[in-house]
Design a protein around this motif. Structure first.
Motif, PDB file in Angstrom:
ATOM      1  N   THR A   9       0.894  -0.897  -0.235  1.00 13.60           N
ATOM      2  CA  THR A   9      -0.282  -0.150   0.330  1.00 13.60           C
ATOM      3  C   THR A   9       1.232   1.273   0.033  1.00 13.60           C
ATOM      4  O   THR A   9       0.706   2.191  -0.321  1.00 13.60           O
ATOM      5  N   SER A  10       2.447   1.001   0.930  1.00 18.45           N
ATOM      6  CA  SER A  10       3.223   2.122   0.503  1.00 18.45           C
ATOM      7  C   SER A  10       4.732   1.550   0.239  1.00 18.45           C
ATOM      8  O   SER A  10       4.495   0.445   0.098  1.00 18.45           O
ATOM      9  N   ALA A  11       5.422   2.882   0.489  1.00 23.33           N
ATOM     10  CA  ALA A  11       7.183   2.776  -0.131  1.00 23.33           C
ATOM     11  C   ALA A  11       7.692   2.128   0.735  1.00 23.33           C
ATOM     12  O   ALA A  11       6.865   3.027   2.160  1.00 23.33           O
ATOM     13  N   SER A  12       8.794   1.271   1.599  1.00 20.00           N
ATOM     14  CA  SER A  12       9.483   1.604   2.141  1.00 20.00           C
ATOM     15  C   SER A  12      10.458   1.615   1.730  1.00 20.00           C
ATOM     16  O   SER A  12      11.057   1.682   1.385  1.00 20.00           O
ATOM     17  N   SER A  13      11.409   2.614   3.452  1.00 24.26           N
ATOM     18  CA  SER A  13      12.257   3.113   2.913  1.00 24.26           C
ATOM     19  C   SER A  13      13.314   2.028   2.981  1.00 24.26           C
ATOM     20  O   SER A  13      14.261   1.890   2.274  1.00 24.26           O
ATOM     21  N   VAL A  14      13.742   0.511   3.283  1.00 29.06           N
ATOM     22  CA  VAL A  14      13.931   0.417   3.498  1.00 29.06           C
ATOM     23  C   VAL A  14      13.133  -1.597   3.602  1.00 29.06           C
ATOM     24  O   VAL A  14      12.408  -1.395   3.956  1.00 29.06           O
ATOM     25  N   VAL A  15      14.020  -2.449   2.185  1.00 28.67           N
ATOM     26  CA  VAL A  15      13.236  -3.994   1.733  1.00 28.67           C
ATOM     27  C   VAL A  15      14.135  -4.639   2.084  1.00 28.67           C
ATOM     28  O   VAL A  15      15.633  -4.049   1.341  1.00 28.67           O
ATOM     29  N   VAL A  16      14.052  -5.464   2.944  1.00 30.38           N
ATOM     30  CA  VAL A  16      15.165  -6.878   2.930  1.00 30.38           C
ATOM     31  C   VAL A  16      14.034  -7.907   2.269  1.00 30.38           C
ATOM     32  O   VAL A  16      13.030  -8.453   2.500  1.00 30.38           O
ATOM     33  N   LEU A  17      15.371  -7.911   1.300  1.00 26.99           N
ATOM     34  CA  LEU A  17      14.951  -8.997   0.227  1.00 26.99           C
ATOM     35  C   LEU A  17      15.933 -10.456   0.357  1.00 26.99           C
ATOM     36  O   LEU A  17      17.001 -10.193   0.879  1.00 26.99           O
ATOM     37  N   ASP A  18      15.149 -11.608   0.495  1.00 29.36           N
ATOM     38  CA  ASP A  18      15.489 -12.988   0.828  1.00 29.36           C
ATOM     39  C   ASP A  18      14.952 -14.588   0.209  1.00 29.36           C
ATOM     40  O   ASP A  18      13.561 -14.106  -0.278  1.00 29.36           O
ATOM     41  N   GLY A  19      16.262 -15.175  -0.627  1.00 25.98           N
ATOM     42  CA  GLY A  19      15.836 -16.582  -0.914  1.00 25.98           C
ATOM     43  C   GLY A  19      15.576 -17.590  -0.168  1.00 25.98           C
ATOM     44  O   GLY A  19      16.371 -17.862   0.491  1.00 25.98           O
ATOM     45  N   THR A  20      15.075 -18.558   0.357  1.00 25.16           N
ATOM     46  CA  THR A  20      15.183 -19.819   1.081  1.00 25.16           C
ATOM     47  C   THR A  20      14.496 -20.884   0.335  1.00 25.16           C
ATOM     48  O   THR A  20      13.395 -21.169  -0.593  1.00 25.16           O
ATOM     49  N   SER A  21      15.553 -22.231   0.320  1.00 34.75           N
ATOM     50  CA  SER A  21      14.546 -23.400  -0.803  1.00 34.75           C
ATOM     51  C   SER A  21      14.131 -24.274   0.857  1.00 34.75           C
ATOM     52  O   SER A  21      14.539 -25.192   1.683  1.00 34.75           O
ATOM     53  N   LEU A  22      12.634 -24.354  -0.044  1.00 35.35           N
ATOM     54  CA  LEU A  22      12.233 -25.460   0.926  1.00 35.35           C
ATOM     55  C   LEU A  22      12.429 -27.307  -0.130  1.00 35.35           C
ATOM     56  O   LEU A  22      11.992 -28.058   1.082  1.00 35.35           O
ATOM     57  N   LEU A  23      12.278 -27.335  -1.365  1.00 34.85           N
ATOM     58  CA  LEU A  23      12.755 -28.038  -1.551  1.00 34.85           C
ATOM     59  C   LEU A  23      13.877 -28.485  -2.814  1.00 34.85           C
ATOM     60  O   LEU A  23      13.513 -27.479  -3.294  1.00 34.85           O
ATOM     61  N   PRO A  24      15.303 -28.601  -2.872  1.00 32.73           N
ATOM     62  CA  PRO A  24      16.107 -28.692  -3.174  1.00 32.73           C
ATOM     63  C   PRO A  24      16.339 -28.488  -5.112  1.00 32.73           C
ATOM     64  O   PRO A  24      15.308 -29.399  -5.338  1.00 32.73           O
ATOM     65  N   ARG A  25      15.724 -27.257  -5.816  1.00 34.16           N
ATOM     66  CA  ARG A  25      16.035 -27.245  -6.807  1.00 34.16           C
ATOM     67  C   ARG A  25      14.662 -27.831  -7.340  1.00 34.16           C
ATOM     68  O   ARG A  25      14.339 -27.727  -8.714  1.00 34.16           O
ATOM     69  N   GLN A  26      13.554 -28.028  -6.651  1.00 35.24           N
ATOM     70  CA  GLN A  26      11.918 -27.835  -7.219  1.00 35.24           C
ATOM     71  C   GLN A  26      11.920 -26.337  -6.469  1.00 35.24           C
ATOM     72  O   GLN A  26      10.055 -25.832  -7.244  1.00 35.24           O
ATOM     73  N   CYS A  27      11.329 -26.039  -5.067  1.00 32.56           N
ATOM     74  CA  CYS A  27      10.609 -24.548  -4.744  1.00 32.56           C
ATOM     75  C   CYS A  27      11.209 -23.981  -3.483  1.00 32.56           C
ATOM     76  O   CYS A  27      12.046 -24.929  -2.685  1.00 32.56           O
ATOM     77  N   VAL A  28      11.711 -22.936  -4.061  1.00 33.54           N
ATOM     78  CA  VAL A  28      11.880 -21.537  -2.850  1.00 33.54           C
ATOM     79  C   VAL A  28      10.875 -21.059  -2.954  1.00 33.54           C
ATOM     80  O   VAL A  28       9.827 -20.635  -3.470  1.00 33.54           O
ATOM     81  N   ALA A  29      10.910 -19.992  -1.746  1.00 31.82           N
ATOM     82  CA  ALA A  29       9.920 -18.751  -1.325  1.00 31.82           C
ATOM     83  C   ALA A  29      11.293 -17.773  -0.919  1.00 31.82           C
ATOM     84  O   ALA A  29      12.130 -18.046  -0.790  1.00 31.82           O
ATOM     85  N   LEU A  30      10.399 -16.220  -1.951  1.00 28.10           N
ATOM     86  CA  LEU A  30      11.099 -15.725  -1.888  1.00 28.10           C
ATOM     87  C   LEU A  30       9.952 -14.853  -1.645  1.00 28.10           C
ATOM     88  O   LEU A  30       9.329 -14.303  -1.261  1.00 28.10           O
ATOM     89  N   ILE A  31      11.252 -13.661  -0.455  1.00 25.45           N
ATOM     90  CA  ILE A  31      10.207 -13.182   0.664  1.00 25.45           C
ATOM     91  C   ILE A  31      10.614 -11.409   0.300  1.00 25.45           C
ATOM     92  O   ILE A  31      12.233 -11.153   0.082  1.00 25.45           O
ATOM     93  N   ALA A  32       9.871 -10.365   0.343  1.00 24.09           N
ATOM     94  CA  ALA A  32      10.458  -9.190   0.807  1.00 24.09           C
ATOM     95  C   ALA A  32      10.084  -8.537   1.363  1.00 24.09           C
ATOM     96  O   ALA A  32       8.630  -9.104   2.287  1.00 24.09           O
TER      97      ALA A  32
END
Length: 214
Positions: A9-32
Motif C-alpha cells: 500500500t506504500s513504499a518502505s525506506s528499507v526492504v530486505v529481500l531473501d530466498g530460501t529453499s524448501l525443496l532443493p531444485r524444486q521450490c524456493v520461497a522468495l520474501i520481501a
C-alpha cells in the motif's frame, strides 16, 4: 495457479529481500520484507531464484531507498531492472558464511589464515574508521599474496592443462572484491541493517518449521 504476490500500500525506506529453499531444485520461497512503523511483506513460491521470479515481486512493490540482500545474480539483475536507484547493502552474514565454507575454519596456508581473520573481522566493522582500516588490511593482503594466488598446478599427464593452485582463496577474494561497493552501506546509513536476518532468521525459519510439519 500460484497467486500473484500481494501489492504494497506504500513504499518502505528499507526492504530486505531473501530466498530460501524448501525443496532443493524444486521450490524456493522468495520474501520481501519492508521495515518501518508498519512492516509489509510480499512473497512468491518459485522453482528457483531467477531474474524473472524476483521481477514478479519487485514489479509490485514501490522502489525503496535501500535494499538488503544476499547478492544472488538473478536478484541483482532484477534490481537493476526495477529498482535502479535503490542503494544496496550486501548481507554480511552471507559473505562471511560463503567465505568460511570455501576456505574452512582451519586453512593450511598463511594466506588463508590471514584471509579468514579478515573475513571474521567484517562483522566487527561499525564505524567509518573501522571500515577504512578493514579496507586497508584487505588491500594489503591482496597485494602481498597476489603472486601466491596466481600459482598454477599442471596436469600430471597433460602439460597443456592447468588450474589455479589456490582456487578457493581466489574465490573468496573475488567474492569480496565484487561485494565491496555494497558491503558497507550501513556505515554511512545506520538505519540500514547489515544483514538479512529480519527475513532469514524470522520469516524463513518459521516457513521451514511449517513445511516440515506439513
Amino acid at each position: 495457479t500460484e497467486p500473484s504476490p500481494p501489492r504494497w500500500t506504500s513504499a518502505s525506506s528499507v526492504v530486505v529481500l531473501d530466498g530460501t529453499s524448501l525443496l532443493p531444485r524444486q521450490c524456493v520461497a522468495l520474501i520481501a520484507y519492508g521495515l518501518g512503523n508498519a512492516p509489509q511483506i510480499s512473497w512468491l513460491f518459485a522453482s528457483y531464484e531467477s531474474t524473472a521470479s524476483w521481477s514478479t515481486i519487485l514489479a509490485r512493490i514501490p522502489s525503496p531507498r535501500f535494499v538488503v540482500c544476499d547478492g544472488q545474480k538473478g536478484l541483482l539483475s532484477a534490481l537493476k531492472r526495477h529498482w535502479p536507484h535503490a542503494i544496496v547493502q550486501r548481507c554480511l552474514i552471507h559473505v562471511v558464511r560463503q567465505s568460511c565454507a570455501w576456505i574452512t575454519q582451519h586453512p593450511q596456508t598463511k594466506a588463508g589464515q590471514e584471509l579468514l581473520a579478515l573475513v571474521h573481522a567484517l562483522l566487527g566493522v561499525r564505524t567509518r574508521r573501522q571500515k577504512r582500516r578493514w579496507l586497508h588490511r584487505f588491500r594489503n593482503w591482496r597485494r602481498r599474496w597476489e603472486q601466491f594466488l596466481n600459482a598454477r598446478t599442471r596436469h600430471p599427464f597433460d602439460a597443456r592443462r592447468w588450474w589455479y593452485t589456490h582456487r578457493k582463496l581466489r574465490r573468496v577474494r573475488t567474492l569480496i572484491e565484487r561485494s565491496l561497493s555494497h558491503l558497507f552501506t550501513f556505515v554511512r546509513h545506520p538505519e540500514v541493517p547489515r544483514t538479512s536476518n529480519h527475513v532469514e532468521g524470522g520469516i524463513n525459519a518459521r516457513l521451514h518449521e511449517l513445511f516440515r510439519a506439513h
